[in-house]
Design an enzyme around this catalytic site. Structure first.
Site, PDB file in Angstrom:
ATOM      1  N   ASP A 128       4.754   4.062  -2.708  1.00 13.85           N
ATOM      2  CA  ASP A 128       3.261   3.154  -2.648  1.00 13.85           C
ATOM      3  C   ASP A 128       2.616   2.245  -3.191  1.00 13.85           C
ATOM      4  OD1 ASP A 128       0.251   3.502  -2.137  1.00 13.85           O
ATOM      5  OD2 ASP A 128       0.604   5.354  -1.380  1.00 13.85           O
ATOM      6  N   SER A 186      -2.277   9.097   4.786  1.00 12.48           N
ATOM      7  CA  SER A 186      -1.960   8.676   3.235  1.00 12.48           C
ATOM      8  C   SER A 186      -2.329   9.982   2.760  1.00 12.48           C
ATOM      9  CB  SER A 186      -2.783   7.290   3.056  1.00 12.48           C
ATOM     10  OG  SER A 186      -1.800   6.291   3.706  1.00 12.48           O
ATOM     11  N   HIS A 224      -4.719   2.337  -3.472  1.00 14.17           N
ATOM     12  CA  HIS A 224      -3.836   3.705  -2.788  1.00 14.17           C
ATOM     13  C   HIS A 224      -3.125   4.618  -3.670  1.00 14.17           C
ATOM     14  CE1 HIS A 224      -1.776   4.597   0.869  1.00 14.17           C
ATOM     15  NE2 HIS A 224      -2.982   4.378   1.393  1.00 14.17           N
TER      16      HIS A 224
END
Ligand SMILES: *[C@@H]1O[C@H](CO)[C@@H](O)[C@H](O)[C@H]1NC(C)=O
Ligand SMILES: *[C@@H]1O[C@H](CO)[C@@H](O)[C@H](O)[C@H]1NC(C)=O
Ligand SMILES: *[C@@H]1O[C@H](CO)[C@@H](O)[C@H](O)[C@H]1NC(C)=O
Ligand SMILES: *[C@@H]1O[C@H](CO)[C@@H](O)[C@H](O)[C@H]1NC(C)=O
Length: 756
Positions: free
Chosen positions: A150, A541, A209
């Site tokens: 990520d 996600s 994220h």
């Protein structure tokens, strides 16, 4: 030892680039334009690759390159991959690539491509933490290492504290922490950055994220977590006892390069992770051109479970990504919670929406509505940056639509700067009822499409339209729940219609987890230092991270389960009905169907005790790839070894021992597929079949009973399908279900017929 090296060097001189490349392609009058290519090559002949050192690999791969350095002096070979592919990533010109592709031993060269994070927009805080006896049985995922590919991590966040977490298993764990000074601990056991062939950057999260997905999968318990003073509660990842190892393969503003992702997977395999969480992707390409597909097959062969996001390109047909059968492809659902923000119109009508920012004491006095979209273009309609500057909106409540270039939270900043005091955010049509509870920077209500249309009609047909927002806090028991989010990627897979994709759905709307930056109105203040906070993000996600955490739990209670068995356990026990007992709905509130939900909504407790499982060996995927019609070379690229499909038993994709069944049928056709189930429930168990046949298709199963007398016993059965005239149904699908039922278990497989 020396013998190996003799063969090795012999090979690479024979394949040497300099002997083959014509000098005419080196044209000094044109500035050279280099691009990164991922080059797949045969393994060196006569050498056991396990015996090769990193340096041997490096030298072997370099032998395919025209020079070691670029004319600029830069490094040509970016990555020398060890297990993830047989090959390397290098900077090459187009002519050089053409020459390399003709060298003996070179299989395929793929231009690097950009992949994208699978998050849509960001919101605020909620709680997700089932404290059950299942959690005790699975020890909260203790001992498992989840690798997260990520944007890096914000390591000092309280979600990554390690109080009560044991050391990673020393025999197995070989990962490293590249933070300097080291901030890793027993929770965060590895961290490394991959950026164009270098590891120079520290793996700090510059986006949010990565911190979010890591804490969704395995964040530690944080009591009294809150955002903007709201929704105080305990924040926890799905497997709070598991370890995390972070591979920063995405960089703010740059996306994620396939060559970096591949290097991250390579490192995760070498480190010894148990589970990989991959919430990035791009439009699907054939598996031999798809770095994530190839890399994850190598991981699965080593027993690593791969959870990946179905992508946020829904709700259109065939928008699912990460759809290789060895990956778990995860779609996203909304839960039965809303942080209520209700729009009250001057007419007295009230329309429910949501917002995670719940200002205290916001005016109940009606404010004038301004609707930039009434006459403006699409930029004004979506309140995109720069579109409101010439409007006089001081003191007004601004009506904006979702979509356009800016996120929902960014639109709020645009409105504030233009002088607006509140925002009503209307879903564009395809989002329908999927509402994100954003941590907005000003008083906001996001409403669904149909509610939004009423507001638009009121605002455009009334002389002096007015409205305000009533903030009502968190509400539970909203329905339908779970419901598939509008953005969740939908099947069918473009590449493998023999497999239903996505495989499963899990929570992915308004998911609370760790965040490295301030949210809500404080986010407007420039220059604020990094700050530990919580936020809600929506996207597949988050749901892929939920399933990665679930896999870590199952690894703890069933260390002997293969990735395919874990996947089977999740899929055959998934819920197909929502909390009201209706088929799980999508954003239009209609039955979502298998192309949206796959096998259903994950039920971790049931997955821990599935009764029967469908296993797959890594070589089954090779036969499957041959069945897709790929050439020997293409299959060799994906499987990293020389394959001759003609020497394998032919198999169609439909025949892969998958936990769901998808077949294509024409008129008056008969088809049989076989499945093999293994008993992992009680030693002695009798299962009877129950069939709900897809409409217009006859289905029978033989045998109709499976009697097991020992653990791990395997039994096969055949499913016969036959059709009459397909007629007007050609191009459509029909859904059914096959269930094996014992007195303790129900083992479900989706049946999907595509009429051709
Ligand atoms: C080098 O490139 C230029 C421009 O494309 C071309 O005109 C010239 O013929 C090339 N020279 C050689 C030796 O290929
Ligand atoms: C809106 O989006 C553009 C393009 O991504 C970006 O440059 C700009 O900063 C955004 N505006 C705000 C207020 O975040
Ligand atoms: C940073 O954010 C915090 C909390 O959101 C806020 O209290 C503080 O005033 C901000 N500091 C600066 C310098 O903007
Ligand atoms: C069932 O099949 C699996 C995988 O092929 C194998 O490992 C296992 O030993 C088999 N079970 C029995 C009882 O033979």
């Amino acid at each position: 030892m020396s013998c190996i090296f003799i063969f090795f060097f012999f090979f690479f001189f024979e394949g040497s680039y300099t002997k083959v490349i014509p000098s005419s392609i080196i044209n000094s009058t044109v500035p050279l334009s280099y691009e990164t290519y991922i080059v797949h090559v045969e393994k060196p002949a006569h050498v056991r690759t396990e015996t090769l050192t990193d340096e041997d690999h490096w030298n072997y791969y370099r032998s395919f390159l025209p020079t070691h350095q670029l004319s600029s002096g830069g490094q040509r070979l970016l990555y020398s991959y060890r297990s993830v592919i047989s090959g390397f990533a290098a900077r090459l010109t187009r002519d050089e690539v053409k020459a390399i592709e003709n060298l003996p031993g070179v299989l395929h060269a793929v231009p690097d491509r950009k992949l994208f994070l699978h998050t849509t927009h960001v919101s605020d805080f909620l709680d997700l933490s089932p404290r059950t006896c299942f959690m005790r049985e699975t020890n909260f995922g203790k001992g498992a290492v989840i690798g997260v590919l990520d944007t890096g991590i914000f390591p000092s966040h309280p979600s990554f504290k390690d109080s009560g977490i044991s050391h990673p298993p020393s025999a197995k764990w070989k990962g490293h922490c590249d933070f300097k000074p080291t901030v890793c601990n027993n929770k965060l056991v590895g961290a490394k950055s991959f950026n164009h062939g270098t590891h120079k950057d520290l793996p700090f999260d510059d986006d949010g994220h990565g911190t979010h997905t890591a804490s969704v999968a395995a964040g530690w318990l944080v009591r009294n977590a809150d955002v903007l003073g709201n929704a105080r509660g305990t924040a926890s990842g799905v497997a709070p006892g598991a370890h995390l190892s972070v591979y920063k393969v995405c960089h703010a503003g740059e996306g994620c390069l396939a060559s970096d992702v591949l290097a991250g997977i390579d490192q995760a395999i070498a480190d010894g992770v148990d589970v990989l969480s991959i919430s990035i992707g791009a439009r699907t390409v054939p598996f031999y051109d798809d770095a994530v597909a190839v890399g994850t097959l190598a991981a699965v062969e080593r027993g690593i479970f791969v959870s990946s996001s179905a992508g946020n390109a829904g709700p259109g047909r065939a928008t699912v990504q990460n759809d290789a059968p060895w990956m778990l492809t995860v779609g996203a659902t909304g839960m039965d919670r809303a942080i209520r923000a209700t729009v009250r119109l001057g007419s007295g009508e009230e329309l429910n929406g949501e917002s995670a920012y719940q200002p205290v004491g916001f005016t109940s006095i009606l404010l004038p509505i301004v609707y930039p979209g009434a006459r403006g273009g699409s930029r004004a309609k979506t309140c995109s940056d720069g579109s409101l500057t010439r409007l006089n909106i001081k003191g007004m409540i601004v009506l904006c639509h979702t979509g356009g270039t800016n996120t929902s939270v960014e639109k709020g900043a645009v409105v504030v700067r233009a002088g607006g005091v509140a925002m009503i955010l209307v879903n564009e049509e395809e989002r329908r009822s999927t509402i994100e509870s954003g941590a907005h920077v000003l008083p906001t209500a996001q409403v669904g499409y149909s509610e939004g249309q009423r507001i638009v009609v009121y605002a455009t047909s009334t002389a002096n339209p007015t409205a305000t927002i009533l903030f009502k806090g968190t509400m539970y028991g909203t329905s339908p729940a779970p419901a598939v989010a509008s953005f969740s990627g939908r099947g069918p897979s473009r590449l493998n219609e023999g497999i239903v994709k996505p495989d499963i759905v899990g929570p992915g709307v308004n998911i609370v987890a760790a965040w490295p930056f301030p949210v809500g109105p404080p986010a407007l203040e420039a220059g604020n230092a990094t700050l530990a906070t919580f936020n809600v993000a929506s996207g597949t996600s988050a749901s892929a991270a939920v399933l990665a955490g679930t896999a870590a739990l199952l690894k703890n209670s069933h260390p002997d389960w293969s990735p395919a068995v874990i996947k089977s356990a999740m899929m055959t026990t998934a819920d197909v009905l929502d909390r009201e007992g209706k088929a799980i709905a999508d954003e239009t509130l209609a039955d979502a169907g298998y192309f949206a939900v796959g096998s259903g909504h994950v039920n971790p407790t049931r997955a821990n005790d599935p009764g029967l499982v469908y296993d797959l060996r890594p070589e089954d995927y090779v036969t499957y790839l041959c069945g897709l019609g790929y050439t020997d070379k293409q299959v060799s690229v994906i499987s990293r070894r020389a394959v001759e499909c003609s020497l394998l038993d032919a198999m169609t994709a439909e025949e892969l021992n998958y936990p769901s069944i998808s077949v294509a049928m024409g008129s008056n056709m008969e088809k049989t597929v076989m499945r093999t189930a293994r008993n992992v429930g009680e030693m002695e168990a009798v299962y009877s079949v129950q069939i709900r046949a897809p409409e217009g298709v006859e289905v029978s199963v033989y045998p109709e009973k499976l009697g097991f007398s020992e653990m791990n016993q395997n039994m096969s059965y055949n499913v016969y399908f036959s059709t009459g005239e397909v007629g007007g149904r050609r191009g459509g699908v029909a859904q059914g279900q096959l269930r094996w039922v014992s007195n303790k278990h129900v083992v479900k497989s989706s049946l999907l017929i595509s009429f051709v």
